[in-house]
Write an enzyme that holds these catalytic residues in place. Sequence first.
Site, mmCIF file in Angstrom:
data_model
loop_
_atom_site.group_PDB
_atom_site.id
_atom_site.type_symbol
_atom_site.label_atom_id
_atom_site.label_comp_id
_atom_site.label_asym_id
_atom_site.label_seq_id
_atom_site.Cartn_x
_atom_site.Cartn_y
_atom_site.Cartn_z
ATOM 1 N N ILE A 12 0.823 -1.215 0.000
ATOM 2 C CA ILE A 12 0.000 0.000 0.000
ATOM 3 C C ILE A 12 0.857 1.265 0.000
ATOM 4 C CG2 ILE A 12 -0.317 0.276 2.503
ATOM 5 C CD1 ILE A 12 -3.343 0.761 1.836
ATOM 6 N N ASN A 25 -3.215 1.899 15.460
ATOM 7 C CA ASN A 25 -3.757 1.571 16.783
ATOM 8 C C ASN A 25 -4.096 2.891 17.463
ATOM 9 O OD1 ASN A 25 -1.431 2.464 18.521
ATOM 10 N ND2 ASN A 25 -0.389 0.904 17.292
ATOM 11 N N GLY A 33 3.156 -4.140 10.837
ATOM 12 C CA GLY A 33 2.251 -4.297 9.692
ATOM 13 C C GLY A 33 2.220 -3.071 8.783
ATOM 14 N N VAL A 34 1.025 -2.734 8.314
ATOM 15 C CA VAL A 34 0.835 -1.581 7.432
ATOM 16 C C VAL A 34 1.324 -0.300 8.118
ATOM 17 C CG1 VAL A 34 -0.924 -0.124 6.343
ATOM 18 C CG2 VAL A 34 -1.166 -2.588 6.277
ATOM 19 N N ASP A 35 1.016 -0.165 9.369
ATOM 20 C CA ASP A 35 1.367 1.019 10.152
ATOM 21 C C ASP A 35 2.882 1.247 10.122
ATOM 22 O OD1 ASP A 35 0.926 3.131 11.866
ATOM 23 O OD2 ASP A 35 0.496 1.896 13.632
ATOM 24 N N SER A 123 -7.633 -4.749 10.231
ATOM 25 C CA SER A 123 -7.808 -5.764 11.297
ATOM 26 C C SER A 123 -7.426 -7.183 10.901
ATOM 27 C CB SER A 123 -9.246 -5.791 11.852
ATOM 28 O OG SER A 123 -9.520 -4.632 12.623
ATOM 29 N N ILE A 126 -2.301 -8.312 12.361
ATOM 30 C CA ILE A 126 -1.976 -8.455 13.785
ATOM 31 C C ILE A 126 -3.251 -8.544 14.639
ATOM 32 C CG2 ILE A 126 -0.942 -7.169 15.728
ATOM 33 C CD1 ILE A 126 1.173 -6.175 13.520
ATOM 34 N N TYR A 127 -4.319 -7.899 14.231
ATOM 35 C CA TYR A 127 -5.565 -7.909 14.996
ATOM 36 C C TYR A 127 -6.428 -9.147 14.752
ATOM 37 C CZ TYR A 127 -4.847 -3.242 17.051
ATOM 38 O OH TYR A 127 -4.380 -2.167 17.771
HETATM 39 N N1 AR6 Z 1 0.669 -3.093 2.204
HETATM 40 C C1 AR6 Z 1 -0.553 -3.665 2.176
HETATM 41 N N2 AR6 Z 1 -0.982 -4.538 3.090
HETATM 42 C C2 AR6 Z 1 -0.124 -4.853 4.096
HETATM 43 C C3 AR6 Z 1 1.171 -4.282 4.213
HETATM 44 C C4 AR6 Z 1 1.567 -3.360 3.202
HETATM 45 N N3 AR6 Z 1 2.751 -2.768 3.233
HETATM 46 N N4 AR6 Z 1 1.762 -4.791 5.333
HETATM 47 C C5 AR6 Z 1 0.879 -5.643 5.901
HETATM 48 N N5 AR6 Z 1 -0.251 -5.691 5.143
HETATM 49 P P1 AR6 Z 1 -1.931 -5.188 10.011
HETATM 50 P P2 AR6 Z 1 -4.248 -4.856 11.805
HETATM 51 C C6 AR6 Z 1 -1.498 -6.459 5.366
HETATM 52 O O1 AR6 Z 1 -1.303 -6.120 10.961
HETATM 53 O O2 AR6 Z 1 -4.566 -6.303 11.728
HETATM 54 C C7 AR6 Z 1 -0.014 -2.558 13.873
HETATM 55 O O3 AR6 Z 1 1.002 -2.848 14.800
HETATM 56 C C8 AR6 Z 1 -1.450 -7.589 6.345
HETATM 57 O O4 AR6 Z 1 -0.921 -8.757 5.708
HETATM 58 O O5 AR6 Z 1 -1.087 -4.142 9.370
HETATM 59 O O6 AR6 Z 1 -5.372 -3.858 11.666
HETATM 60 C C9 AR6 Z 1 -0.858 -1.370 14.299
HETATM 61 O O7 AR6 Z 1 -0.077 -0.381 14.948
HETATM 62 C C10 AR6 Z 1 -2.934 -7.729 6.689
HETATM 63 O O8 AR6 Z 1 -3.607 -8.466 5.666
HETATM 64 O O9 AR6 Z 1 -3.169 -4.379 10.696
HETATM 65 C C11 AR6 Z 1 -1.839 -1.993 15.230
HETATM 66 O O10 AR6 Z 1 -1.302 -2.165 16.524
HETATM 67 C C12 AR6 Z 1 -3.463 -6.298 6.644
HETATM 68 O O11 AR6 Z 1 -2.453 -5.568 5.912
HETATM 69 C C13 AR6 Z 1 -2.107 -3.355 14.600
HETATM 70 O O12 AR6 Z 1 -0.926 -3.649 13.860
HETATM 71 C C14 AR6 Z 1 -3.648 -5.646 8.008
HETATM 72 O O13 AR6 Z 1 -2.620 -6.083 8.887
HETATM 73 C C15 AR6 Z 1 -3.259 -3.318 13.636
HETATM 74 O O14 AR6 Z 1 -3.508 -4.617 13.173
#
Ligand code: AR6
Length: 170
Positions: A12, A25, A33-35, A123, A126-127
Amino acid sequence: MTTTVTLVQGDITAQSVDAVVNAANSSLLGGGGVDGAIHRRGGPEILADCRRLRASHYGRGLPTGRAVATTAGRLDARWVIHTVGPRHSTDEDRSDLLASCYRESLRVADELGARTVAFPAVSAGIYGWPMDDAARIALGTVRATPTAVEEVRFVLFDTAAYEAFAARLD
Ligand code: AR6
């Protein structure tokens, strides 16, 4: 105005759009993750804006299901819209909070005048939200939400996520 929903597999942080949605968060101060990827690639201006939000309107953090915008720093976008998804739970239905992330992000996008918005699968990392159900809620909510956004682009990180969304888009 009709909104076109598109799906791409990829990162993304590499998208050229008006607004990139971050699966943040409540602290707004970063994570994995994305964050983590958004703050790494977007640079320190995003975190500086987040700290200003914590010092002003969001002293207690951003509540789950809500959304707020900052600069996009060095990303090829004008804004990052941070939203806080719920952690998945097996003994409580938190679907409406997840749907709220999409509704509120689109509301903020409309306020900003964003026409193209990239969403991750909020979500579903990690969620812990099961991808198929995350796709159902994401696509169903975007379709049901009136918005001036012209393109909602879901950016799915891996094949399994892409396929879960593609199966729900048909
Ligand atoms: N581009 C697109 N999608 C991605 C990327 C990327 N660069 N990286 C991961 N994903 P997550 P959550 C996918 O964990 O579940 C953080 O620590 C990933 O494979 O990013 O809402 C925050 O600070 C998954 O399918 O978000 C919060 O504490 C999706 O994006 C917590 O994680 C969402 O995964 C939020 O957890």
